[in-house]
Design a protein around this motif. Structure first.
Motif, PDB file in Angstrom:
ATOM      1  N   HIS A  78     -81.067 -86.039   8.370  1.00  6.83           N
ATOM      2  CA  HIS A  78     -80.720 -85.117   9.459  1.00  6.83           C
ATOM      3  C   HIS A  78     -80.348 -85.875  10.730  1.00  6.83           C
ATOM      4  O   HIS A  78     -80.793 -85.524  11.822  1.00  6.83           O
ATOM      5  N   ASN A  79     -79.513 -86.873  10.604  1.00 11.64           N
ATOM      6  CA  ASN A  79     -79.042 -87.615  11.781  1.00 11.64           C
ATOM      7  C   ASN A  79     -77.911 -86.895  12.498  1.00 11.64           C
ATOM      8  O   ASN A  79     -77.598 -87.217  13.641  1.00 11.64           O
ATOM      9  N   THR A 137     -66.729-105.648  17.494  1.00  8.89           N
ATOM     10  CA  THR A 137     -67.776-106.038  18.442  1.00  8.89           C
ATOM     11  C   THR A 137     -67.761-105.243  19.750  1.00  8.89           C
ATOM     12  O   THR A 137     -68.662-105.416  20.577  1.00  8.89           O
ATOM     13  N   SER A 138     -66.767-104.405  19.954  1.00  8.76           N
ATOM     14  CA  SER A 138     -66.778-103.472  21.084  1.00  8.76           C
ATOM     15  C   SER A 138     -67.418-102.178  20.583  1.00  8.76           C
ATOM     16  O   SER A 138     -66.806-101.431  19.825  1.00  8.76           O
ATOM     17  N   LYS A 139     -68.669-101.938  21.003  1.00  5.09           N
ATOM     18  CA  LYS A 139     -69.451-100.882  20.367  1.00  5.09           C
ATOM     19  C   LYS A 139     -69.987 -99.866  21.372  1.00  5.09           C
ATOM     20  O   LYS A 139     -70.351-100.207  22.493  1.00  5.09           O
ATOM     21  N   VAL A 140     -70.046 -98.636  20.894  1.00  7.00           N
ATOM     22  CA  VAL A 140     -70.771 -97.571  21.574  1.00  7.00           C
ATOM     23  C   VAL A 140     -71.947 -97.211  20.677  1.00  7.00           C
ATOM     24  O   VAL A 140     -71.759 -96.851  19.510  1.00  7.00           O
ATOM     25  N   TYR A 141     -73.163 -97.324  21.210  1.00 10.70           N
ATOM     26  CA  TYR A 141     -74.364 -97.225  20.389  1.00 10.70           C
ATOM     27  C   TYR A 141     -75.250 -96.078  20.860  1.00 10.70           C
ATOM     28  O   TYR A 141     -75.367 -95.821  22.067  1.00 10.70           O
ATOM     29  N   GLY A 142     -75.882 -95.413  19.881  1.00 10.88           N
ATOM     30  CA  GLY A 142     -76.752 -94.294  20.208  1.00 10.88           C
ATOM     31  C   GLY A 142     -78.227 -94.617  20.149  1.00 10.88           C
ATOM     32  O   GLY A 142     -78.849 -94.937  21.147  1.00 10.88           O
ATOM     33  N   THR A 143     -78.792 -94.564  18.938  1.00 13.30           N
ATOM     34  CA  THR A 143     -80.233 -94.734  18.794  1.00 13.30           C
ATOM     35  C   THR A 143     -80.563 -95.298  17.421  1.00 13.30           C
ATOM     36  O   THR A 143     -79.878 -94.991  16.443  1.00 13.30           O
ATOM     37  N   PRO A 144     -81.631 -96.101  17.321  1.00 13.73           N
ATOM     38  CA  PRO A 144     -82.070 -96.568  16.006  1.00 13.73           C
ATOM     39  C   PRO A 144     -82.940 -95.538  15.284  1.00 13.73           C
ATOM     40  O   PRO A 144     -83.281 -95.730  14.115  1.00 13.73           O
ATOM     41  N   ILE A 145     -83.291 -94.446  15.952  1.00 11.29           N
ATOM     42  CA  ILE A 145     -84.239 -93.470  15.412  1.00 11.29           C
ATOM     43  C   ILE A 145     -83.521 -92.466  14.517  1.00 11.29           C
ATOM     44  O   ILE A 145     -82.570 -91.793  14.941  1.00 11.29           O
ATOM     45  N   SER A 146     -83.970 -92.341  13.292  1.00 10.91           N
ATOM     46  CA  SER A 146     -83.421 -91.344  12.383  1.00 10.91           C
ATOM     47  C   SER A 146     -83.919 -89.954  12.765  1.00 10.91           C
ATOM     48  O   SER A 146     -85.063 -89.790  13.208  1.00 10.91           O
ATOM     49  N   GLU A 147     -83.033 -88.969  12.624  1.00  9.93           N
ATOM     50  CA  GLU A 147     -83.394 -87.558  12.781  1.00  9.93           C
ATOM     51  C   GLU A 147     -83.997 -87.256  14.158  1.00  9.93           C
ATOM     52  O   GLU A 147     -84.894 -86.434  14.304  1.00  9.93           O
ATOM     53  N   LEU A 148     -83.479 -87.922  15.180  1.00  5.21           N
ATOM     54  CA  LEU A 148     -84.046 -87.778  16.526  1.00  5.21           C
ATOM     55  C   LEU A 148     -84.001 -86.337  17.018  1.00  5.21           C
ATOM     56  O   LEU A 148     -85.004 -85.794  17.500  1.00  5.21           O
TER      57      LEU A 148
END
Length: 347
Positions: free
Chosen positions: A180-181, A105-116
């Protein structure tokens, strides 16, 4: 002063040097203003703690760099609290420990968008590297423990110009789908280590570009995953990967490699892999793909030395391509390009 500025400009005009791709350092006070959650600063202990979830947003940045924090040298430890998600990534120039209070539950998060990055043409000529969730540049050690890296904008963990990365009790996950993530696992300086980790991510996971040690780790074969990559160019020759108790499982991968477990993509180099305890349950995979395409006008090739003890291997085929010299020994027996065995087991 003019000479110094000219020297720095000359460096930055070279093809994508790592030092010129770092975002500016931002001190604690600027961080507080740029993070939508709450943080706690222990100056005496040189420890910064994210105590509630939030989003990093630094003004006056382009190309999705607004979510990257340039960690200042006075911070020696970053803690991510339990049930805290930090939406943002980290650029690091000095010795640092990043630790979560709870692995899940300790998270580093980027983006929900694929292939940004691909959508915005930001992934060419090494452009993906500075978009790593953790990007360290310089001669120091970066310790990352007890947390989850989820859906990074670029790679998960990258160390350049001498940066050694130590991962322990870490989950690195990409659950967005897409081809292409660029959610590669780890690429760092010689001496880097991976212990008690789990990877379920859609790109090259363990990059054997420098010496690396991996222990008690599991890799899930999801779409576009390659568990072990030798390289995409003629670099890192002489690198050695040592693996103890590695588990690879799943029915997907990267089809043009044959869903390979071990892939050698482009260039000429010598690489060595040593496994002490290897479990593979990948019914749609090949064990080896020595692709070694030509690059920069040079013929691909090199030499691979692979030894495996204490194995339980189940794949579809032994190999797909074999364009380099190799010595492959599994459970005391030699294998070559004519080998067809797809199951091997020894205690």
């Amino acid at each position: 002063m003019k000479r110094i500025l000219f020297f720095l400009l000359a460096i930055c005009l070279q093809p994508f040097p790592a030092t010129c791709q770092l975002v500016p350092v931002a001190g604690v006070e600027k961080l507080k203003k740029s993070y939508s959650g709450q943080v706690e600063w222990d100056e005496a202990g040189q420890t910064l703690k994210f105590i509630t979830s939030g989003m990093l947003r630094f003004a006056d940045r382009q190309d999705f760099k607004e979510s990257y924090w340039g960690v200042p040298p006075e911070i020696k430890k970053i803690v991510i609290g339990k049930n805290v998600t930090v939406v943002g990534h980290f650029h690091v120039r000095n010795t640092l420990e990043v630790r979560g209070e709870d692995r899940k539950t300790s998270k580093v998060y980027g983006t929900p968008i694929s292939e940004l990055l691909r959508q915005h043409q930001l992934d060419a000529r090494g452009g993906t590297v500075p978009y790593s969730a953790f990007f360290g540049v310089g001669d120091f050690e970066l310790h990352i423990n007890n947390l989850t890296s989820l859906n990074p904008i670029g790679f998960h963990f990258t160390g350049k110009e001498g940066c050694v990365i130590h991962l322990e009790n870490v989950d690195a996950i990409d659950d967005r789908g897409g081809w292409h993530n660029h959610s590669d696992g780890i690429s760092a300086a010689g001496g880097s280590t991976v212990k008690n980790c789990f990877f379920s991510s859609g790109d090259d996971i363990i990059k054997v570009y420098q010496d690396i040690y991996v222990e008690n780790t599991t890799i899930e074969m999801i779409q576009n995953c390659v568990p072990i990559q030798f390289g995409w160019g003629s670099y890192g020759s002489g690198a050695r990967g040592k693996f103890k108790n590695l588990v690879i499982k799943g029915d997907k991968g990267r089809p043009d490699t044959g869903n390979a477990i071990i892939d050698a993509r482009r260039g000429t180099y010598d690489k060595e892999l040593e496994f002490d305890g290897l479990v593979i349950d990948a019914p749609n995979s090949v064990f080896i793909n020595f692709w070694n395409e030509n690059t920069d006008g040079s013929i691909g090739g090199g030499f691979a030395k692979i030894s495996v003890d204490h194995a339980d291997i189940k794949v579809q085929h032994f190999s797909k391509r074999w364009n380099m010299e190799a010595r492959v020994r599994i459970c005391g027996e030699e294998y070559d390009k004519t080998s067809t065995q797809n199951q091997v087991k020894c205690d």
